[in-house]
Design an enzyme around this catalytic site. Sequence first.
Site, PDB file in Angstrom:
ATOM      1  N   LEU A   1     -19.310  24.827  -4.746  1.00  0.00           N
ATOM      2  CA  LEU A   1     -17.984  24.724  -4.140  1.00  0.00           C
ATOM      3  C   LEU A   1     -17.684  26.042  -3.425  1.00  0.00           C
ATOM      4  CD1 LEU A   1     -15.959  22.895  -6.939  1.00  0.00           C
ATOM      5  CD2 LEU A   1     -17.437  21.949  -5.159  1.00  0.00           C
ATOM      6  N   ASP A   2     -17.949  26.041  -2.129  1.00  0.00           N
ATOM      7  CA  ASP A   2     -17.852  27.263  -1.337  1.00  0.00           C
ATOM      8  C   ASP A   2     -16.400  27.689  -1.165  1.00  0.00           C
ATOM      9  OD1 ASP A   2     -18.945  29.262   0.626  1.00  0.00           O
ATOM     10  OD2 ASP A   2     -17.678  28.094   1.982  1.00  0.00           O
TER      11      ASP A   2
END
Length: 581
Positions: free
Chosen positions: A239-240
């Site tokens: 999850l950037d």
Amino acid sequence: MSDFLDPLRQKVLHHLELIYAEIELDLSHTELAEQLIEIMRLEQSSCEPTAHANHWDESEIIMITYGDSIKTDSEKPLNTLHNFLNNHCNDAISSVHILPFFPYSSDDGFAVIDFSSVNESLGDWEDVSAIARDYRLMADLVINHCSSRSFWFENFKQGKHPGSDFFVTASPDDDLDGITRPRTSPLLRETQTLDGTKHVWCTFSHDQVDLDFRNPQVLIEFMRIIRLYIDKGVRIFRLDAVAFLWKKLGTACINLDETHEMIRLIRTLTEHSCEHAMLITETNIPNRENLTYFGNANEAHCIYNFSLPPLLVNTLVTGDCKYLKQWMMSMPPAQNGTAYFNFIASHDGIGLRPAEGLLKDAEIDTLINTMQMFGGRISWRAAQGGMNKAYEINISLIDALQGTVKGPDKWGKERFLCAHAIMLALEGIPGIYVHSMLATGNDYEKLKHTNSNRSINRHQWDYEELTRELGEELSQHRQVFEAMKALIRVRRMQPAFHPNATQFTLHLGEKLFGFWRQSINRRQSMFCIYNISDEVCDLALSDINLIGTDSWKDLISGSVYESLEDVLTLQPYQSLWITNT
């Protein structure tokens, strides 16, 4: 809907009620929950995740790479990558993180134009799925923003759906001073639309426009994207920049409660859709804040151990492990079902925010100066009061460790391998950047071409050239590659190196860094000891309390210790993995 889904429906509904508590929606929470469950196809098949289950063991090693870090003219880069992994790394890694492989407009993939397709210059979905059949595949969910050239943003400017209400806007007159920024560019981008001028929120760059998760249609679209990725073989979702996901004026717009609850929702839906799916949060923030993304073992399965790179590099260039030990002793053990994701090099750089509160300002300044002496660059962020503050150091790890604060020396390779011997033995799952495996140095040509500091550590190898280097006995690339693989092969066989095995810090002075690991079944003990200085150091085995009834052996050198009265002499940057046999 079947009765067995009722508890899941209630859980999803609870997440949504917390996330959207302050927002009036066009559809009910129940209707939204039903849509999300349908998108994830949970009515057709739903897994019941086991609480606190570890989806990993001591054999888990993740390689981090771009889809085109290794190229050849004769085939698609994803095929070349697959061949490289199978021909050179299949005995060393279990998983591969392919950095964004989607069509993009900037930031080497992190300004995504189309989340649902593969960049044609790399290959196609079948190439991605082929890698996923041989290795556990980790992919980026670039969830905070998308490209200003995306279909959604074009629709935003034209007032069309989907997209017209997908982006965060604000007024230049709003109080924005307290908002946490990772960059120095202006937060708001002036954009002309059919509805007039709007100011779009851009946390990172003006080509990376922030998505508005206050609109549940954005959430719906991303659950469709997650479902697609699962179908194509992705099992680990990175999850950037997720810490910035939710925006609320009057706050710092980072680490908000709604962001944490959104991660819990994504986890619930994802792990019920795919039993062994994992979430890893990429939160390049101070250590205490980073730890909160474990939740109560109900948010991220893994968190990036962002404090490790600056602390470990600082330790090895100063020859003093004081700050690394202090941090180690303050780190809580990860609960079963969660793990630290350890790394010391990545496609970005050595983040400095995670060192805040752990290294003194003078130590950080010395680290920055040393890295600049070794050819590194500095990226900056906007801080409060209109000041700029160092955000990260951009440098390849082999060059970062070419010397000490005194300058370059002859111990660079040994220092580099010592760093990885430490990282491989620590509690958590190791992630190794492809350019660390290959001892790739600073790429000044690419830096000059792109004028982006991060390009210095994003070299692209020609596969034939790389193959020649790996076959040349005197090549540093071969020497490091083979030494790294040898360490990894030993590591993967040791139960005491399970990511959740017990860990305690040893106190052996400033120049010897050490810790003790014990396997979950308590049958194997491992004393990991490192000379982190450029001086010869002595270690009395009696100082580490080896049990006299066991036999002890160093797994790295093969030395067997017959007497616990022995005094060992450690050469500069020598590593020991002493275990009972």
